[in-house]
Design a protein around this motif. Structure first.
Motif, short mmCIF file in Angstrom:
data_model
loop_
_atom_site.label_atom_id
_atom_site.label_comp_id
_atom_site.label_asym_id
_atom_site.label_seq_id
_atom_site.Cartn_x
_atom_site.Cartn_y
_atom_site.Cartn_z
N ASP A 102 0.81 -1.05 -0.21
CA ASP A 102 -0.17 -0.07 -0.02
C ASP A 102 0.78 1.06 -0.15
O ASP A 102 0.22 2.39 0.45
CB ASP A 102 -0.91 0.06 1.30
N PHE A 103 2.15 1.06 -0.44
CA PHE A 103 2.90 2.16 -0.67
C PHE A 103 3.82 2.14 -1.91
O PHE A 103 4.02 0.99 -2.48
CB PHE A 103 3.99 2.16 0.72
N GLU A 104 4.61 3.26 -2.17
CA GLU A 104 5.58 3.01 -3.53
C GLU A 104 6.84 2.64 -2.58
O GLU A 104 7.47 3.54 -2.15
CB GLU A 104 5.60 4.48 -4.08
N PRO A 105 7.40 1.37 -3.29
CA PRO A 105 8.58 0.87 -2.75
C PRO A 105 9.68 1.79 -3.13
O PRO A 105 9.64 2.34 -4.23
CB PRO A 105 8.69 -0.43 -3.07
N ASP A 106 10.77 2.16 -2.35
CA ASP A 106 11.84 2.77 -2.53
C ASP A 106 13.07 1.69 -3.19
O ASP A 106 13.74 1.25 -2.27
CB ASP A 106 12.51 3.56 -1.20
N ILE A 107 13.12 1.69 -4.37
CA ILE A 107 13.95 0.59 -5.08
C ILE A 107 14.98 1.43 -5.63
O ILE A 107 14.70 2.19 -6.86
CB ILE A 107 13.07 -0.25 -5.88
N LYS A 108 16.32 1.43 -4.98
CA LYS A 108 17.32 1.99 -5.76
C LYS A 108 18.64 1.02 -5.34
O LYS A 108 18.78 0.66 -4.41
CB LYS A 108 17.68 3.30 -5.51
N PHE A 109 19.59 0.89 -6.41
CA PHE A 109 20.68 -0.06 -6.34
C PHE A 109 21.69 0.85 -7.14
O PHE A 109 21.73 1.66 -7.62
CB PHE A 109 20.39 -1.16 -6.82
N LYS A 110 23.09 0.36 -6.81
CA LYS A 110 24.23 0.76 -7.40
C LYS A 110 24.60 -0.54 -8.12
O LYS A 110 24.51 -1.69 -7.53
CB LYS A 110 25.33 1.25 -6.61
#
Length: 164
Positions: free
Chosen positions: A49-57
């Motif tokens: 029920d949220f916008e996931p924080d998806i970030k990688f290097k």
């Protein structure tokens, strides 16, 4: 009439195109895995029920490609490029949503990717038992073919094998 064909998709590793690193992407040292929108809050049973924080290097030795290997998200899905997203959008796959994701390359540039989150409360509803083959496996070796003809048999055998 030909039957349906199914494929197992997974990130490649160790090729000229993908590089040698697995996983191909890694989390930032300061990523908040306990945060409200953390990738650790994603599950295989329901959409968030949220916008996931998806970030990688990008990991050392890895190259950007259409399906990126990652180890931070335990939910079912794939980290994919825009090209892969377009291809998946044209075919019939399990219930899914695409969430914007970002991968920072070795030069510090950010690239837009997507987490294709696959969710099904009861995956067995998608199985055509009559047209499927099942095997008891050890590592990547098929040990014995299993005769499964119903949802009930499937769950009984999973319980018996201790893989629920």
């Amino acid at each position: 009439m030909r039957g349906n064909q199914y494929y197992i998709l997974k990130p490649a590793v160790g090729t000229k195109e993908t590089g040698l690193a697995f996983p191909a992407v890694e989390s930032y040292d300061d990523y908040d895995f306990n945060g409200h929108s953390s990738v650790h809050k994603l599950t295989f049973r329901e959409f968030p029920d949220f916008e996931p924080d998806i970030k990688f290097k990008l990991a050392k030795g890895a190259k950007l490609c259409d399906v990126m290997g990652q180890a931070a998200i335990s939910a079912h899905g794939l980290l994919i490029s825009e090209n892969a997203k377009q291809a998946f959008s044209q075919i019939n796959i399990a219930p899914h949503k695409f969430y914007p994701s970002y991968i920072e390359d070795h030069n510090g540039a950010s690239h837009i990717y997507y987490w294709m989150h696959l969710v099904w409360k009861d995956i067995t509803k998608f199985i055509s038992y009559h047209n499927s083959s099942f095997y008891k496996r050890k590592f990547s070796n098929n040990l014995v073919e299993l005769n499964i003809n119903s949802d009930h048999q499937f769950w009984d055998i999973k319980k018996e094998l201790g893989s629920q």
